[in-house]
Write a protein that holds these residues in place. Structure first.
Motif, mmCIF file in Angstrom:
data_model
loop_
_atom_site.group_PDB
_atom_site.id
_atom_site.type_symbol
_atom_site.label_atom_id
_atom_site.label_comp_id
_atom_site.label_asym_id
_atom_site.label_seq_id
_atom_site.Cartn_x
_atom_site.Cartn_y
_atom_site.Cartn_z
ATOM 1 N N GLN A 1 0.800 -1.218 0.000
ATOM 2 C CA GLN A 1 0.000 0.000 0.000
ATOM 3 C C GLN A 1 0.837 1.274 0.000
ATOM 4 N N TYR B 1 -2.170 3.773 -4.070
ATOM 5 C CA TYR B 1 -3.220 3.000 -3.418
ATOM 6 C C TYR B 1 -4.371 3.927 -3.054
ATOM 7 N N ASN C 1 -8.195 4.249 -1.133
ATOM 8 C CA ASN C 1 -9.048 3.641 -0.108
ATOM 9 C C ASN C 1 -10.247 4.548 0.157
ATOM 10 N N ASP C 2 -11.381 4.155 -0.396
ATOM 11 C CA ASP C 2 -12.631 4.869 -0.152
ATOM 12 C C ASP C 2 -13.692 3.869 0.309
ATOM 13 N N LYS C 3 -13.290 2.973 1.211
ATOM 14 C CA LYS C 3 -14.209 1.921 1.654
ATOM 15 C C LYS C 3 -15.415 2.485 2.402
ATOM 16 N N ASP D 1 -5.979 0.707 6.477
ATOM 17 C CA ASP D 1 -6.251 -0.150 5.327
ATOM 18 C C ASP D 1 -6.632 -1.551 5.770
ATOM 19 N N SER E 1 -4.680 -7.242 2.264
ATOM 20 C CA SER E 1 -4.790 -7.198 0.803
ATOM 21 C C SER E 1 -4.096 -8.381 0.149
ATOM 22 N N GLU F 1 -11.061 -0.347 -2.463
ATOM 23 C CA GLU F 1 -9.749 -0.278 -1.822
ATOM 24 C C GLU F 1 -8.780 -1.107 -2.657
#
Length: 389
Positions: free
Chosen positions: A33, A64, A66-68, A343, A346, A372
């Motif tokens: 990440q 990377y 990340n918009d979870k 995060d 992964s 993500e």
């Protein structure tokens, strides 16, 4: 919405070469990440040589997303609702009930977080006799954005029509943007430690720049924000730092490594008054190499990427592997477990291609969820042929 995202992204401003086996250890370990090439960051294993070329360039980079929590979708919904209210206000007087959906969107957004991260490291090995010298530069960036909802904005919106206010009321809810970028440029010296067999040590002396972005934007103003305003919110500091590393080959198949990054600790303060403390980071690694396969376990015992505002400490354990299909192609994969950080765990999958000259390219994708994911690419390019004897 597009302008906001572009401004956010623009403001965001991380290979063992000592072992020579059938497979290419220098192209393992890609895809993480925030540290896109753990091997290239080891000062003891940074130098790369070629029998046919004077110089060798290695470069790895990636990013990377990340918009979870789906904050970007909420921003888009809020913008569309704002447009609807503007159109409605041109047709008739607004009533307090007209603002209920906008208020619900703001309440839903409260406390949500969106992050970006990425990095690049580039190393050029120099043809200096009796010294393994390498020029190296790198940058690692992390950016976080959150929405802070002021509950009083609900009253401001509902009472505006009652008070006869035609223009939209001033809202106090804010978009908070915080980021850090650490850039280095320096010289690496590595050496085989004769006293201990099959051991290399290295040190990278570097001129380091730390940039802190810390800005809060009122929701009414985010469409008018400019890049100049972001730049005025960045605090920059420079100092001298160093990384040290050890690389040890225990048997024909097994290797281990130890890296201590940024020995010079220092505290920084953003223009908004938030503090970032940089401490040395400690990484350990264990690798196995066979004729066609390679596996590596890397663990940042003490993270070098520290907490700053919305950004947490980043601590990870990564297991990665590579299999050489033939003379040209290899495939790779890995899993990364998050010990500390925002995060999720992964998976990564990648592939690489090799040329007879020693040039190579390696690409990998990282996936932790529908919103993500990321990717990275590494290239090696030897150049300037040696004179034939």
């Amino acid at each position: 919405m597009q302008k906001w995202f572009l401004l956010l992204f623009a403001s965001g401003c991380s290979a063992y070469s000592a072992a020579q086996t059938t497979i290419d250890t220098q192209l393992l370990g890609l895809a993480s990440q925030t540290d896109v090439s753990a091997f290239l960051s080891n000062p003891a294993a940074l130098h790369s040589t070629s029998s046919r070329y004077r110089f060798t360039l290695n470069s790895a980079g990636g990013g990377y997303f990340n918009d979870k929590q789906r904050l970007l979708d909420d921003f888009e919904d809020a913008e569309e609702e704002g447009e609807r209210l503007r159109r409605l206000s041109s047709e008739r007087l607004l009533f307090p009930s007209d603002f209920e959906r906008q208020i619900a969107i703001f309440e839903r957004m409260d406390g949500k977080l969106f992050t970006l991260s990425g990095g690049n490291i580039t190393a050029v090995s120099l043809p200096v006799e009796a010294l393994d010298l390498t020029l190296v530069s790198s940058v690692v960036s992390r950016l976080a954005t959150a929405f802070h909802y002021d509950p009083e904005d609900a009253n401001r919106l509902r009472t505006a029509p009652v008070l006869g206010i035609v223009s939209p009321p001033d809202l106090e809810s804010r978009i908070i943007i915080q980021g850090i970028a650490v850039s280095d440029i320096g010289i690496n010296l590595s050496h085989k430690w004769e006293r201990f067999s099959d051991t290399r040590v290295g040190i990278t002396l570097k001129y380091q720049g730390v940039r802190l972005l810390d800005k809060a934007i009122e929701i009414d103003d985010y469409e008018e924000i400019t890049l100049d305003e972001f730049e005025r919110s960045v605090e920059t500091d420079h100092h001298i730092n160093a990384d040290v590393g050890i690389f040890k080959q225990w048997t024909r198949y097994w290797y281990s490594s130890l890296v201590v990054k940024s020995l010079n600790s220092k505290a920084y303060t953003s223009k908004a008054g938030n503090e970032y403390r940089q401490h040395p980071g400690v990484y350990v690694g264990l690798a196995y190499t066979g004729d066609r396969s390679l596996a590596s376990l890397d663990w940042d015992i003490v993270p070098s990427q520290r907490r700053f505002g919305l950004l947490d400490d980043e601590q990870r354990v990564r297991l990665s592997g590579q299999y050489r299909l033939n003379h040209r192609w290899h495939v790779s994969g890995g899993v990364e477990a998050i010990v500390e950080g925002r995060d999720n765990d992964s998976l990564s999958l990648g592939a690489g291609y090799h040329w007879d000259s020693g040039a190579a390219v390696n690409m990998a994708l990282i996936y932790a969820g529908p919103r993500e994911f990321g990717g990275s690419i590494q290239v090696r390019f030897p150049f300037w042929k040696r004179d034939r004897e």
